[in-house]
Design a protein around this motif. Structure first.
Motif, mmCIF file in Angstrom:
data_model
loop_
_atom_site.group_PDB
_atom_site.id
_atom_site.type_symbol
_atom_site.label_atom_id
_atom_site.label_comp_id
_atom_site.label_asym_id
_atom_site.label_seq_id
_atom_site.Cartn_x
_atom_site.Cartn_y
_atom_site.Cartn_z
ATOM 1 N N ILE A 278 2.686 10.086 -5.669
ATOM 2 C CA ILE A 278 2.708 9.221 -4.481
ATOM 3 C C ILE A 278 2.618 10.081 -3.213
ATOM 4 N N ARG A 279 3.371 11.165 -3.222
ATOM 5 C CA ARG A 279 3.501 11.993 -2.021
ATOM 6 C C ARG A 279 2.177 12.663 -1.649
ATOM 7 N N ASN A 280 1.427 13.060 -2.662
ATOM 8 C CA ASN A 280 0.178 13.792 -2.408
ATOM 9 C C ASN A 280 -1.059 12.913 -2.561
ATOM 10 N N ASN A 281 -0.868 11.632 -2.343
ATOM 11 C CA ASN A 281 -1.971 10.687 -2.565
ATOM 12 C C ASN A 281 -2.485 10.149 -1.232
ATOM 13 N N GLY A 282 -2.554 11.031 -0.216
ATOM 14 C CA GLY A 282 -3.126 10.615 1.071
ATOM 15 C C GLY A 282 -2.196 9.793 1.931
ATOM 16 N N ASN B 47 0.854 -1.183 0.000
ATOM 17 C CA ASN B 47 0.000 0.000 0.000
ATOM 18 C C ASN B 47 0.898 1.243 0.000
ATOM 19 N N LEU B 48 0.694 2.131 -0.950
ATOM 20 C CA LEU B 48 1.581 3.295 -1.073
ATOM 21 C C LEU B 48 1.129 4.489 -0.231
ATOM 22 N N LYS B 49 0.117 4.291 0.592
ATOM 23 C CA LYS B 49 -0.186 5.290 1.631
ATOM 24 C C LYS B 49 0.630 5.016 2.891
ATOM 25 N N THR B 50 0.883 3.733 3.151
ATOM 26 C CA THR B 50 1.627 3.362 4.363
ATOM 27 C C THR B 50 3.000 2.768 4.054
ATOM 28 N N PHE B 51 3.259 2.446 2.771
ATOM 29 C CA PHE B 51 4.492 1.773 2.376
ATOM 30 C C PHE B 51 4.665 0.472 3.159
ATOM 31 N N LYS B 52 3.584 -0.259 3.290
ATOM 32 C CA LYS B 52 3.573 -1.494 4.049
ATOM 33 C C LYS B 52 2.996 -2.609 3.181
ATOM 34 N N THR B 53 3.486 -3.823 3.359
ATOM 35 C CA THR B 53 2.946 -4.985 2.658
ATOM 36 C C THR B 53 1.633 -5.360 3.331
ATOM 37 N N THR B 54 0.551 -5.286 2.576
ATOM 38 C CA THR B 54 -0.757 -5.477 3.198
ATOM 39 C C THR B 54 -1.439 -6.758 2.743
#
Lengths: 658, 658
Positions: free
Chosen positions: B509-513, B139-146
């Motif tokens: 990416i940066r401005n996507n929440g 997930n590119l809001k948290t940079f975590k494998t979801t």
């Protein structure tokens, strides 16, 4: 009581300062036009310095180039690394053994390059494991961790590892006081003042594979934070910062911030050696692991040792002396001449500079101010060279450029301050982004700093890099210190948490006999396969040993049958390549294990417990040649009790029956 | 026979070319003066692009900035990461579960950014696990494998994961043919041609947490290498490169390099969907894991699924078509218009470009040249747009700049070649250092490339960086492609083995929440502690749950007694901070486990099995404030059967008795 209140108030003020000041004004636009050229290392060119940076909570050591800030390698030390099988392969598992059994992680804070005559010699880099107390040696010919020694009687191995001038000793002090391992450990925590102790270990480290604890000093229950050895005239002495001299065991944030001054402890280790020779040490029963990597067999070996020699300092009045130091000191740094000792008290308003000459005189003249838990306390003024006034907030750590200047990091006010060691005058200050912990000048804690650059290792980055969700990188900042004024020239992110670092000129490491590959003829691994014709599969009961080779672009054997559910399979893979930069990897589908990454001439072993009847492919995981994608094989797993014969082959569908 | 000999000879020539040519002439000095400025990102400034780079055998995904080449984060995906507890904490262990049990490692090759209308949309990055076949969502809001989904009937999940134009499907093809999981797997390897199959999975991926295999296609036993979906006019089709059409099961280096042409397989997946709707799929019994990360509970959950829907292609003549492609193709790339499909045959002397329009006509006109294992083979000339002649040696992979140009990497001759898609004329060539695998242009495999840069991901570095013993870094090289001629501007080293990469403009990416921290009020972890007053220690039998909080700069509780040898202790640590970039870490001495790294608002759990009577210190491992060094605590372990009561406290030596 009022005084107590003021002290707590001061601590709160410092904390508020931290919250509010972590972004200095003028953030980011202080870079002059030539910075790009100064840090740019053109494709095909080499960096000027190797920068050895601790991974902090990664447990590893990272190698960067300066001035480019590029990451060349992460050397696995205390933590498992699935990327190359460290802590997963049979050969490397023993390297992570401890008295507590296998420990897959640690917290590595302080890289220390080995020294000869007080100068960086390019042989080894040492580093501490903080959580489960250990020290490690990294060989700079192979960039591999070759030795790890656990430290008994210790907890929070933070003031560690620091070398003496010729790396005779690695010195390591305990951060968290605990009852000694020799005691019955079932002790109430609130009897801390009676029962908790610290220990400082003097580890013989000058011969690879022969690290051992020469002796330990038993000391009162305080927190040792950092340390440094004397140099030149002060060689033979060691200096430790200590905080929590209040001996609090709970809410240290408040309870260990009560006193205006804690201590820098000066240790006469030559004197301690004399006492040891005179038989004053006491052998005590403890348990600690000593792990050695054998380059001939490409295998680690772990041994549990059971005895340590301890000198109880309270019985020996002339080994340790306390120098009062304002407040909760972190850094404890000795200048290149060996005369000045700088204490950086993180809650202090000044930076005290102590004089080794005055220390000697004060001891001779017995200028004491009582004792602390049996250790003589020297009068502050008697040992003080002077104080740097108004340096900034939260001084943490100091290094030197060899030109008479000191550089101190300020965590709370996020800046680095340059000052004159003799006059104590502040010469320059630059902001950091943000919350600098340690700083580093190449060779900056030795008798001969290399200078040129200063690097700040920061804890907070917020708006410095493109964001990556809740978890952000930590960071280093590179400053040019060749001029009178420091110049920020680069931000570069770091792996893990960069605590401390060291650096050495490229040629000192690069031209010091670096190994490019392992000679296959020298490989003495018990399961080595030195040629394809010798590759084989051998069963003994339910144990199956696969003697496998790899070379561009196939494994031998690459078809294996007759493995059964319930077997214990060991793939001993020898990389037959004899050229630089041609590793092969090995992985098999569904293994509850990592891959192997095998350097040319090396043998590595993957343990695999097949649990399912199926065809299991294996393959080379490291893109090795144009036909790398073809470097694969198959292994057939039959049911337990199957009569499928054990066979193996390469290039034929008429397999060899064993 | 003579022809056979020639083919083997050609393979040898290619190998020799690789050995001798990996260092091109004029190495390193091709950089013009403005390169430094072009790549320099001044302190405080942001990079232009996020670069998502596969870690290869690290199993992770690395995030770099372009043009600086700086590494911002390594996202743990398929491999354990002791640095942050991934695969060690109780919450994350389920994420690495598979049908084979817990697997601590994989080999991650191809990041794929999600798309909307064939353009990068900044929501997710997908990536494949090659060894134990899986696909993951980051997930590119948290940079975590979801999310991680295992793929049954598969081995070597290499031609994976590629999205359709609106990320309806992730498509994944098998590299190593194996007997299907539904069969009795005890099958002789030399019956490969009869019994080994490949499968292509169509994975529904457009809803987070709901990944599932919509259907699989069963195909002949070849090796699928890479793939790409159609675009615009060709949307609805998918294209796969396949090698080892010889169906060799041993020494593929020779035996899978026999034929002059292998195939690009064209798949009409909209047609396959119709067959599925019409009930032509067969439900088969298999086992595969589906692992989901729940952001509300901060916990992963693993479920084993037992059924998959399979379409057997040999019974359905209008789903798949084989386009002959010279020799052992790797890359399979579709240009931004969707009309041209480029096959990069690693042993081929030309680069064939196929036409989607011609493909449709050839199918309609039945311009077939027989069948391959039941799949119609199209006439080469009937589907060919044309060939790029003399492109170099070992073409591997092609991307596009959106201006009508294609860029192909050449592994053997170590170069990148730029050519005109329509005229097939070669426009430029530049050396790479060395042995380039994939290359990448931001958005370069989408309908709308962002262009500006091209990055070569190289396999060999030898003399490019300061050496680090036998194991050297792998590397990327950045080229400016804004002009007619490509310009090399930077070398930057990479973590693991960089296979493929993708990139997106920073703002997308940066401005996507992006999330900065987790709201504590939304934390639904079953063991969350939302305030210090709620912290407690609870015993049930030999299980002890520690409900612990952390905030600058203490844990609550920080003194714990009444733990006994033989207990199973769970530290559930909640980070109470509600600000960006203030993680806390948690570690306890001697644990056979990693640390926890806990983001603000998050709860994480460390399992600990105390085996020794002693005082065990714990502490914060992430430098969080000026009083971070004071953030520590003590836990007393008493003997099994001890009557020491369970107590816990903070700031007092009068502990609470539970």
């Amino acid at each position: 009581m009022k005084n107590q209140f003021l002290k707590v108030f001061f601590a709160i003020i410092m904390a508020v300062a931290f919250f509010s000041s972590c972004k200095p004004k003028n953030s980011g636009d202080l870079v002059s036009g030539d910075a790009a050229k100064k840090v740019y290392v053109a494709p095909g060119k080499y960096d000027e310095f190797y920068n050895f940076v601790s991974g902090g909570f990664s447990g590893q050591l990272s190698i960067y180039g300066l001035p480019s800030g590029r990451l060349f390698k992460v050397i696995p030390v205390f933590s498992q690394d699935p990327e190359n099988g460290w802590g997963y392969s049979e050969e490397t598992k023993p390297m992570l053994n401890t008295s507590h059994g296998f420990v897959p992680w640690d917290d590595a804070h302080h890289p220390e390059l080995s020294q000869t005559n007080g100068e960086v010699d390019g042989r080894w880099c040492f580093i501490n494991g903080n959580n489960t107390p250990r020290v490690a040696r990294i060989n700079l010919k192979t960039f591999k961790t070759t030795e790890i020694l656990e430290l008994p009687n210790s907890a929070g191995n933070h003031s560690s590892p620091y070398v003496t001038e010729n790396s005779e000793y690695l010195v390591a002090g305990t951060r968290f006081s605990v009852p000694g391992d020799y005691e019955n450990g079932d002790i109430p925590i609130n009897t801390y003042k009676q029962n908790f102790k610290t220990h400082i270990s003097f580890v013989k480290a000058d011969k690879e594979g022969e690290m051992d604890i020469a002796f330990q000093l038993r000391l009162p229950g305080v927190d040792f934070d950092k340390a440094h050895g004397g140099k030149g005239p002060s060689n033979g002495w060691f200096f430790f910062s200590c905080y929590n001299t209040e001996q609090a065991n709970t809410l240290l944030e408040v309870n260990a911030s009560q006193k205006d001054k804690d201590f820098i402890m000066a240790v006469n280790w030559k004197k301690a050696e004399e006492y040891i020779k005179a038989g004053k040490g006491k052998k005590e029963k403890v348990r600690y692991a000593h792990n050695i990597w054998d380059e001939k067999t490409h295998t680690g070996k772990s041994e549990i040792k059971t005895e340590v020699l301890v000198l109880d300092v309270k019985n020996l009045k002339d080994i340790c002396y306390m120098m009062p130091c304002p407040k909760s000191p972190h850094g404890c740094d000795v200048d290149p001449t060996g005369e000045y000792i700088v204490g950086s008290g993180k809650l202090a308003a000044v930076i005290p500079v102590f004089s080794f000459g005055k220390l000697q005189k004060a001891i001779a003249a017995k200028q004491f101010d009582g004792e602390y838990e049996g250790i003589p306390v020297l009068k502050y003024e008697a040992v003080l060279h002077g104080e740097v006034k108004k340096p900034g907030l939260g001084p943490l750590h100091t290094e030197f450029d060899g030109k008479g200047n000191a550089y101190t990091s300020m965590f709370v006010s996020s800046e680095v301050v340059k000052w004159d060691i003799k006059t104590l005058a502040i010469l320059d200050r630059v902001p950091t982004y943000y919350s600098v912990g340690h700083l580093m000048i190449p060779g900056g804690d030795t008798r001969k700093p290399f200078g040129k650059y200063m690097v700040a290792y920061n804890k907070i980055t917020k708006d410095r890099y493109l964001p990556t969700g809740p978890e952000l990188t930590q960071s280093a900042q590179l400053y040019d210190i060749t001029g009178d004024k420091m110049q920020l020239i680069l931000d570069f992110p770091t792996i893990g948490e960069p605590h401390y670092a060291q650096a050495a000129p490229a040629d000192l490491i690069r031209n010091n006999g670096q190994l490019k590959f392992y000679k296959i003829e020298d490989n003495q691994h018990p399961f080595v396969t030195k040629g394809e014709k010798e590759s084989k599969v051998v069963r003994k009961g339910n144990r199956v040993d696969v003697y496998m080779t790899c070379v561009r672009s196939h494994f031998s054997p690459d078809n294996i049958e007759g493995i059964k559910v319930g077997d214990e399979v060991y793939f001993h893979v020898t990389n037959l390549e004899q050229d630089w930069d041609v590793p092969h990897g090995f992985a098999i589908k569904g293994a509850n294990n990592s891959e192997l990454l095998i350097m040319p001439g090396e043998t590595a072993t993957l343990k695999w417990l097949p649990t399912e009847v199926r065809i299991s492919p294996f393959y080379c995981t490291d893109f090795c040649s144009a036909l790398h994608q073809e470097m694969q094989g198959y292994l057939r797993v039959s049911p337990a009790g199957s009569s499928v014969p054990l066979t193996f082959s390469l290039g034929t569908n008429m397999p060899t029956v064993k």
